[in-house]
Design a protein around this motif. Structure first.
Motif, PDB file in Angstrom:
ATOM      1  N   THR A 167       0.800  -1.240   0.161  1.00  0.00           N
ATOM      2  CA  THR A 167       0.139  -0.073   0.116  1.00  0.00           C
ATOM      3  C   THR A 167       0.937   1.191  -0.095  1.00  0.00           C
ATOM      4  O   THR A 167       0.557   2.251  -0.695  1.00  0.00           O
ATOM      5  N   ASP A 174       1.018   4.106  -3.030  1.00  0.00           N
ATOM      6  CA  ASP A 174       0.686   5.584  -2.728  1.00  0.00           C
ATOM      7  C   ASP A 174       1.906   6.379  -3.042  1.00  0.00           C
ATOM      8  O   ASP A 174       1.778   7.609  -3.711  1.00  0.00           O
ATOM      9  N   GLU A 224       2.026   9.636  -5.806  1.00  0.00           N
ATOM     10  CA  GLU A 224       2.325  10.865  -5.453  1.00  0.00           C
ATOM     11  C   GLU A 224       3.419  11.258  -6.438  1.00  0.00           C
ATOM     12  O   GLU A 224       3.517  12.099  -7.225  1.00  0.00           O
TER      13      GLU A 224
END
Length: 155
Positions: free
Chosen positions: A10, A14, A18
């Motif tokens: 996870t 992420d 980004e």
């Protein structure tokens, strides 16, 4: 152990999203900066052209009789020599070059019939240039400004 791997997956996902968003933001900002620099360059060129036109228009040449009368004592007589009158403007050939220009405005320079000092002629579309006719357009071709008239191009 499976929970730790899931949390790490996870976090990696992420971070990748980004990074992708940061790259897209960087690309957009780079395009904005390039557009701003191009606009600045255009404005700077226009300001320089306006300054050159203003400087050329502010140069005033005084007739010789005025200069002579200003430098002579008041008791000395001022002698005025008469020169033959020049030919009509339409009959006199003129050699022009573009001294300075900006969109819609140009300063042309020419030598007088005797090869003397340059004289300036500010022109805009619709103005008449002696010996060349009406100004059709003023445009830039590369680094050169061109004044298009009824009877040809002045560079």
């Amino acid at each position: 152990m499976l929970q730790v791997v899931t949390e790490l997956g996870t976090l990696v996902r992420d971070q990748r999203s980004e990074i992708a968003q940061l790259r897209q933001d960087q690309l957009i900002l780079g395009q904005r900066v390039d557009g701003s620099l191009t606009d600045f360059g255009r404005r700077l060129s226009l300001a320089e052209a306006r300054g050159a036109v203003d400087a050329a228009m502010s140069v005033q040449t005084l007739p010789a009789s005025v200069v002579a009368s200003a430098t002579l004592p008041t008791a000395a007589p001022v002698i005025k020599a008469s020169l033959p009158s020049p030919a009509p403007a339409d009959m006199t050939p003129h050699r022009y070059h573009v001294q300075a220009a900006s969109p819609g405005l140009a300063m042309l320079s020419t030598l007088d019939a005797f090869g003397g000092e340059e004289q300036q002629l500010p022109v805009a579309p619709g103005d008449n240039v002696p010996g060349w006719g009406k100004v059709v357009s003023i445009s830039q071709r590369g680094a050169t400004w061109v004044v298009k008239t009824d009877h040809g191009l002045i560079q």
